[in-house]
Design an enzyme around this catalytic site. Structure first.
Site, PDB file in Angstrom:
ATOM      1  CG  LEU A 198     -39.961 104.695 -40.498  1.00 36.78           C
ATOM      2  CD1 LEU A 198     -40.453 105.117 -41.734  1.00 36.78           C
ATOM      3  CD2 LEU A 198     -39.221 105.866 -39.946  1.00 36.78           C
ATOM      4  CG  HIS A 199     -42.868 105.282 -33.933  1.00 40.95           C
ATOM      5  ND1 HIS A 199     -43.352 106.447 -33.664  1.00 40.95           N
ATOM      6  CD2 HIS A 199     -41.831 105.161 -33.379  1.00 40.95           C
ATOM      7  CE1 HIS A 199     -42.228 107.377 -33.164  1.00 40.95           C
ATOM      8  NE2 HIS A 199     -41.437 106.532 -32.826  1.00 40.95           N
ATOM      9  N   GLY A 233     -45.376 108.431 -34.874  1.00 40.52           N
ATOM     10  CA  GLY A 233     -44.834 109.647 -34.645  1.00 40.52           C
ATOM     11  C   GLY A 233     -44.131 110.327 -35.651  1.00 40.52           C
ATOM     12  CG  HIS A 234     -40.647 107.972 -37.018  1.00 38.79           C
ATOM     13  ND1 HIS A 234     -40.575 106.817 -36.424  1.00 38.79           N
ATOM     14  CD2 HIS A 234     -39.615 108.676 -36.718  1.00 38.79           C
ATOM     15  CE1 HIS A 234     -39.581 106.541 -35.930  1.00 38.79           C
ATOM     16  NE2 HIS A 234     -38.854 107.648 -35.812  1.00 38.79           N
ATOM     17  CE  LYS A 248     -39.729 109.618 -28.265  1.00 38.59           C
ATOM     18  NZ  LYS A 248     -38.505 109.165 -27.360  1.00 38.59           N
ATOM     19  CG  ASP A 249     -36.564 112.177 -28.913  1.00 35.92           C
ATOM     20  OD1 ASP A 249     -36.350 111.523 -28.145  1.00 35.92           O
ATOM     21  OD2 ASP A 249     -37.014 111.999 -30.219  1.00 35.92           O
ATOM     22  CD  GLN A 284     -32.912 114.436 -31.728  1.00 32.63           C
ATOM     23  OE1 GLN A 284     -32.492 113.342 -31.632  1.00 32.63           O
ATOM     24  NE2 GLN A 284     -34.414 114.481 -32.286  1.00 32.63           N
TER      25      GLN A 284
END
Length: 373
Positions: free
Chosen positions: A73-74, A76-77, A208-209, A212
């Site tokens: 995790l970072h 963003g999460h 970012k994805d 997806q």
């Protein structure tokens, strides 16, 4: 369909305005909580107790959010969890490294696994959100085994594939799917499984994805899933690099040069801002900048350089992700790209070459939404 998918360009604004006066406190809270053995939420490994937990929320008419992750995790999460907690009283975070979205020669075996740090970060985040008056909190982490997620057959990463899969075509064969042909089959399959197991009211993914997010929205619509898909904005480092769990592989040399992707996309975005609509006018600065950076790396000593290959720089329709020759201002477009940072050449003693010592390539993706006018 068109009106719903146009929403991905605006859903990044769904986050409520929340004051987090001291985000710098989070690392110290993580350090303090990393030694504790009792996180402030339940951890489930199997479906039955998870469903019991979910049923209790249903009986109390509490909405449940799901934030699917593969761990490592970072920020963003964590930003997605904050968004989920601002809109739902209960948040479930899944941590599962899904093998079916990795090709046979991809980095499944070396994908970073940081369970203790992940749990500590989520525990610290719960404390931070409570201190800042958020209505919601993380109530559970779902961390299944592969035997639970794929109960009848071993998961397959082969292109023909043996097993039960969800395929979303032609979306899954474009852009990332052209280079990673099993990736979105794996993503759609594991998300369908997680959605069935958790039965969330809302699910949260990062922009970012971007491909997806479009695939997941299409799956939710086509299979009539009663789920609201929310998209959070891309979280970036101060220098513009999009946050990713794979960034730990880069090391100092490749990380510096990896900025070429975000810089190239920004150069293309500037053309849109200036009023250009045609593909060539928008993409040429991005391609020129990437070519210039590549030449610069070719011309410096191997012990200093970080070579990369451009996979694609795309200008695509926001609904279909098909390449377009001219942007319809009423629809906008998706500007995206992918590069492969090549293995480190002639690593020096004491050099930060990243996790794995810089021996493998690192794929970086990024995108910018060109919003309708």
């Amino acid at each position: 369909m068109a009106s719903k998918l146009r929403g991905f360009a605006s859903q990044t604004h769904l986050r409520k305005t929340i004051a987090f006066p001291r985000p710098s406190d989070l690392p110290s809270i993580v350090k303090r909580l990393s030694s504790t053995s009792s996180p402030p939420f339940e951890i489930f490994r199997e479906p039955s107790p998870l469903r019991t937990h979910r049923h209790a929320a249903l009986l109390s008419s509490r909405s449940v959010a799901l934030v699917p992750t593969m761990g490592a995790l970072h920020d963003g999460h964590l930003s997605l969890v904050r968004q989920a907690a601002s809109e739902n009283p209960e948040v479930i975070v899944s941590i599962y490294v899904n093998p079916t979205q990795f090709g046979v020669n991809e980095d499944l075996a070396t994908y970073p696994k940081t369970w203790e740090s992940d749990i500590a970060q989520l525990s610290a985040l719960n404390e931070e959100m409570k201190q800042n008056g958020l209505q919601g909190k993380i109530t559970a982490v779902f961390a299944p085994t592969t035997g639970i997620m794929y109960p009848t057959l071993p998961p397959s990463s082969e292109i023909p594939g043996v097993g039960s899969f969800v395929t979303i075509t032609p979306l899954a064969s474009l852009l990332e799917g052209a280079s990673r042909p099993v990736f979105f089959r794996g993503v759609a399959t594991v998300c369908m499984k997680l959605f069935n197991l958790v039965q969330p009211d809302r699910v949260y993914f990062g922009q970012k994805d971007v491909q997806q997010t479009v695939v997941i929205k299409r799956m939710v619509e086509d299979f009539h899933l009663p789920i609201d898909v929310r998209i959070g904005p891309t979280t970036r480092e101060k220098d513009g690099l999009a946050m990713s769990s794979r960034n730990v592989y880069l090391g100092a040399r490749r990380r510096k040069v990896g900025l070429v992707l975000s810089r190239a996309l920004k150069a293309a975005e500037e053309q849109w801002v200036k009023g250009n609509f045609k593909r060539g006018d928008i993409l040429w600065p991005a391609n020129a900048l990437a070519d210039e950076w590549a030449r610069e790396q070719d011309e410096i000593p191997a012990k200093e350089r970080a070579r990369f290959e451009v996979d694609y720089i795309s200008l695509a329709d926001p609904n279909s992700l098909e390449e377009i020759e001219e942007i319809d201002p009423a629809r906008g477009a998706v500007l995206s790209g992918a590069i492969k940072m090549m293995p480190v050449e002639e690593g020096q003693p004491g050099e930060d070459c990243g996790l794995g010592g810089g021996t493998g390539p690192v794929r970086l993706i990024d995108n910018i939404i060109l919003r309708p006018r």
